[in-house]
Write an enzyme that holds these catalytic residues in place. Structure first.
Site, short mmCIF file in Angstrom:
data_model
loop_
_atom_site.label_atom_id
_atom_site.label_comp_id
_atom_site.label_asym_id
_atom_site.label_seq_id
_atom_site.Cartn_x
_atom_site.Cartn_y
_atom_site.Cartn_z
N LYS A 11 -19.94 -19.66 21.67
CA LYS A 11 -19.81 -21.07 22.10
C LYS A 11 -18.55 -21.37 22.73
CE LYS A 11 -23.47 -23.06 19.06
NZ LYS A 11 -23.80 -24.15 18.09
N TYR A 51 -31.34 -26.97 24.76
CA TYR A 51 -31.27 -27.56 23.29
C TYR A 51 -32.30 -28.88 23.34
CZ TYR A 51 -27.34 -25.24 21.41
OH TYR A 51 -26.36 -24.40 21.20
N PHE A 59 -26.93 -36.31 17.80
CA PHE A 59 -25.75 -35.35 18.44
C PHE A 59 -26.16 -34.73 19.58
CE2 PHE A 59 -28.27 -32.78 15.19
CZ PHE A 59 -28.43 -31.65 16.02
N ARG A 87 -28.80 -14.77 11.30
CA ARG A 87 -28.68 -16.17 10.80
C ARG A 87 -27.85 -15.75 9.54
NH1 ARG A 87 -30.04 -20.77 13.71
NH2 ARG A 87 -29.84 -21.65 11.54
N THR A 93 -24.93 -23.90 9.21
CA THR A 93 -24.35 -24.56 10.85
C THR A 93 -23.23 -25.43 10.27
OG1 THR A 93 -26.79 -25.31 11.06
CG2 THR A 93 -25.30 -26.38 12.21
N ARG A 104 -19.19 -18.11 10.86
CA ARG A 104 -18.97 -19.50 11.13
C ARG A 104 -17.79 -19.94 10.19
NH1 ARG A 104 -25.12 -21.95 12.36
NH2 ARG A 104 -24.74 -22.18 14.55
N ASN A 114 -19.27 -24.76 16.31
CA ASN A 114 -19.47 -23.92 15.21
C ASN A 114 -19.51 -22.46 15.72
OD1 ASN A 114 -21.96 -23.83 16.42
ND2 ASN A 114 -22.99 -24.85 14.32
N HIS A 117 -24.11 -19.45 18.50
CA HIS A 117 -25.80 -19.62 18.25
C HIS A 117 -26.44 -18.68 17.81
CE1 HIS A 117 -29.67 -21.30 19.31
NE2 HIS A 117 -29.88 -20.13 19.80
N GLU A 128 -35.32 -17.89 24.37
CA GLU A 128 -33.89 -18.01 24.85
C GLU A 128 -33.24 -16.74 25.44
OE1 GLU A 128 -33.16 -20.98 20.72
OE2 GLU A 128 -32.26 -19.00 20.81
N1 UDP Z 1 -24.96 -29.80 15.58
C1 UDP Z 1 -24.30 -30.98 15.53
N2 UDP Z 1 -24.37 -31.91 14.72
C2 UDP Z 1 -24.99 -31.69 13.57
C3 UDP Z 1 -26.01 -30.61 13.72
C4 UDP Z 1 -26.07 -29.58 14.74
O1 UDP Z 1 -23.53 -31.07 16.51
O2 UDP Z 1 -25.29 -32.57 12.98
C5 UDP Z 1 -25.14 -28.82 16.76
C6 UDP Z 1 -24.41 -27.56 16.30
O3 UDP Z 1 -23.52 -27.01 17.26
C7 UDP Z 1 -25.48 -26.67 15.94
C8 UDP Z 1 -26.39 -27.04 17.28
O4 UDP Z 1 -26.23 -28.76 17.32
O5 UDP Z 1 -25.28 -25.32 16.22
C9 UDP Z 1 -27.90 -26.87 16.71
O6 UDP Z 1 -28.51 -27.55 15.49
P1 UDP Z 1 -29.17 -26.67 14.58
O7 UDP Z 1 -29.60 -27.52 13.64
O8 UDP Z 1 -30.41 -26.00 15.58
O9 UDP Z 1 -28.36 -25.74 13.87
P2 UDP Z 1 -27.93 -24.00 14.10
O10 UDP Z 1 -29.51 -23.52 14.40
O11 UDP Z 1 -27.09 -23.95 15.16
O12 UDP Z 1 -27.46 -23.43 12.78
MG MG Z 2 -30.94 -23.72 15.57
#
Ligand code: UDP
Ligand code: MG
Length: 139
Positions: A11, A51, A59, A87, A93, A104, A114, A117, A128
């Site tokens: 990112k 997204y 958010f 993952r 996250t 992360r 973070n 992705h 994707e």
């Molecule tokens: N995100 C954020 N605030 C939150 C949760 C998520 O800004 O409270 C952002 C963060 O960059 C995250 C992305 O939205 O990676 C997608 O969220 P997801 O829950 O899918 O998390 P991920 O799969 O990336 O762990």
């Molecule tokens: Mg996700």
């Protein structure tokens, strides 16, 4: 049976903070091979549609703004059990909750910025990957 491919992005914070090399080393070191890769920048339309699943979340607007704030690296990765193992490699996250040694935990700035992705299912990995790459760019 779990699939062999996942999709990742380094990112804007990961790129801006100079972590491309270190993150790719972690990815290769964990046994993933790169099947497609590019350095690019998302348009607002790209980020909104990538997204779209989060469009009702509070958010979403900030996420789109952040993901378009600078260049990214997009890649398709291959390994047995790719989605789940990736993952695990990237961690939670929120970097404050990410296990020590995960990408992360090491490189993320915040829950929004973070570093990386990782697809959350085989189905989304395919969607994707196809969003970013055409067939002849994938090896
Ligand atoms: N995100 C954020 N605030 C939150 C949760 C998520 O800004 O409270 C952002 C963060 O960059 C995250 C992305 O939205 O990676 C997608 O969220 P997801 O829950 O899918 O998390 P991920 O799969 O990336 O762990
Ligand atoms: Mg996700």
């Amino acid at each position: 049976m779990a699939g062999k491919r996942t999709f990742t992005m380094i990112k804007p914070d990961g790129v801006a903070n100079g972590h491309i090399g270190a993150i790719l080393e972690k990815i290769n070191g964990a046994g993933f091979t790169i099947k497609a890769m590019k350095y690019t920048r998302l348009s607002t339309e790209d980020a909104k549609s990538f997204y779209a699943i989060h469009k009702e979340r509070p958010f979403y607007g900030e996420l789109v703004e952040y993901m378009t704030s600078g260049p990214i690296v997009a890649a398709i990765l291959e390994k047995d059990n790719a989605v789940e193992d990736f993952r695990t490699l990237i961690g939670a996250t929120n970097p404050k909750e990410a296990a020590p040694g995960t990408i992360r935990a090491l490189y993320a700035e915040s829950i929004a910025a973070n570093a990386v992705h990782g697809s959350d299912s085989d189905e989304n990995a395919a969607i994707e990957g196809a969003f970013h790459f055409s067939g002849r760019e994938i090896f």
